[in-house]
Design a protein around this motif. Structure first.
Motif, mmCIF file in Angstrom:
data_model
loop_
_atom_site.group_PDB
_atom_site.id
_atom_site.type_symbol
_atom_site.label_atom_id
_atom_site.label_comp_id
_atom_site.label_asym_id
_atom_site.label_seq_id
_atom_site.Cartn_x
_atom_site.Cartn_y
_atom_site.Cartn_z
ATOM 1 N N MET A 25 0.828 -1.213 0.000
ATOM 2 C CA MET A 25 0.000 0.000 0.000
ATOM 3 C C MET A 25 0.857 1.255 0.000
ATOM 4 O O MET A 25 0.504 2.256 -0.636
ATOM 5 N N GLU A 29 0.288 4.172 -2.623
ATOM 6 C CA GLU A 29 -0.042 5.514 -2.143
ATOM 7 C C GLU A 29 0.979 6.540 -2.605
ATOM 8 O O GLU A 29 0.627 7.698 -2.886
ATOM 9 N N HIS A 33 -2.430 6.465 -5.513
ATOM 10 C CA HIS A 33 -3.573 5.566 -5.567
ATOM 11 C C HIS A 33 -4.197 5.388 -4.182
ATOM 12 O O HIS A 33 -3.482 5.234 -3.186
ATOM 13 N N ALA A 34 -5.493 5.399 -4.121
ATOM 14 C CA ALA A 34 -6.201 5.181 -2.860
ATOM 15 C C ALA A 34 -6.248 3.690 -2.564
ATOM 16 O O ALA A 34 -6.570 2.875 -3.438
ATOM 17 N N CYS A 35 -5.917 3.318 -1.340
ATOM 18 C CA CYS A 35 -5.962 1.909 -0.981
ATOM 19 C C CYS A 35 -6.134 1.758 0.528
ATOM 20 O O CYS A 35 -5.815 2.668 1.298
ATOM 21 N N ARG A 36 -6.622 0.615 0.911
ATOM 22 C CA ARG A 36 -6.787 0.286 2.325
ATOM 23 C C ARG A 36 -6.843 -1.231 2.453
ATOM 24 O O ARG A 36 -7.024 -1.953 1.461
#
Length: 242
Positions: A25, A29, A33-36
């Motif tokens: 991640m 990021e 890029h959005a990530c979780r």
């Protein structure tokens, strides 16, 4: 102008947690890029007790996370046993999933549980690395075997930290097939096959994807934990799959 690209939602495999995706991640990021990532039950507040956790609880936890973050469709990435969790979520709420990415993960077949799929393999190397707990409701990775099975090609400090974070894995979710599988299989999907895997033999990963278009399966020359062995490489592959 807002970014309309789907966010990445990462799902862990047996005995792991959201923490295993941190390095990947960070790579994503850094590129905007959005990530979780999430923890699957029972390791979240309000989850059922270990004995009662089901595959449907996994699916609901993923759907709940999507809803809690606005409900926009996500690219769902699952590792190892997480392949069943992401598929179950996609079968439950296909409109919330833009794409499925399996990372050396189990790919469900109709009417077949993860345990069935594992038992059908010609080799089951992981069985020598795990112990069933006395109540037979969960299993754990053996401390003397986990490093060689899971993290043999990972940096020592990372592997040692990961070893301390492993938790018991409930058995019940792995004894259930995915329902409404056709709904999940209609979603775009890709597979990252790890050619040095010591948990899910590469030949079994090939069997699970034998009818997939060749362009949807890409190899990484590493073991079962590419998020530690080569997080940058895995992040780059994930981006090419989207």
């Amino acid at each position: 102008m807002s970014d309309t690209r789907p966010a990445f939602l990462f799902v862990h495999g047996s005995c792991h947690g959201a923490w295993c995706w941190n390095l990947v991640m960070a790579q994503l990021e850094a590129q905007g890029h959005a990530c979780r990532a999430l923890d699957l039950p029972p390791y979240v507040a309000g989850a059922p007790a270990e004995a009662q956790v089901t595959l449907e609880d996994y699916a609901q936890a993923i759907v709940n996370d999507i809803d809690a973050h606005g409900g926009a469709p996500v690219v769902l990435v699952g590792h190892s046993a997480g392949g069943y969790a992401i598929t179950a979520a996609a079968a439950r709420a296909p409109d919330k999933i833009a794409q499925l990415i399996y990372v050396c993960a189990y790919v469900p077949s109709a009417g077949i549980s993860l345990a069935d799929l594992r038992r059908s393999a010609a080799e089951q190397p992981v069985m020598g690395a795990i112990d069933l707990l006395p109540d037979r409701l969960a299993f754990v990775f053996r401390q003397d075997k986990a490093r060689a099975a899971l993290f043999h090609d990972c940096p020592n400090s990372v592997a040692q930290d990961a070893m301390t974070r492993l938790v018991p894995q409930p058995v019940r979710p792995q004894n259930a097939p995915v329902q409404n599988l056709a709904r999940a299989n209609a979603i775009a999907r890709s597979y990252v096959r790890c050619t040095e895997d010591r948990v899910i033999p590469p030949v079994e990963q090939t069997k699970m994807t034998c009818d997939w278009p060749k362009g949807d399966v890409i190899d990484m020359h590493c073991g079962h934990s590419p998020f530690f062995a080569d997080p940058k490489g895995l992040a780059e592959i994930i981006l090419t799959r989207r």
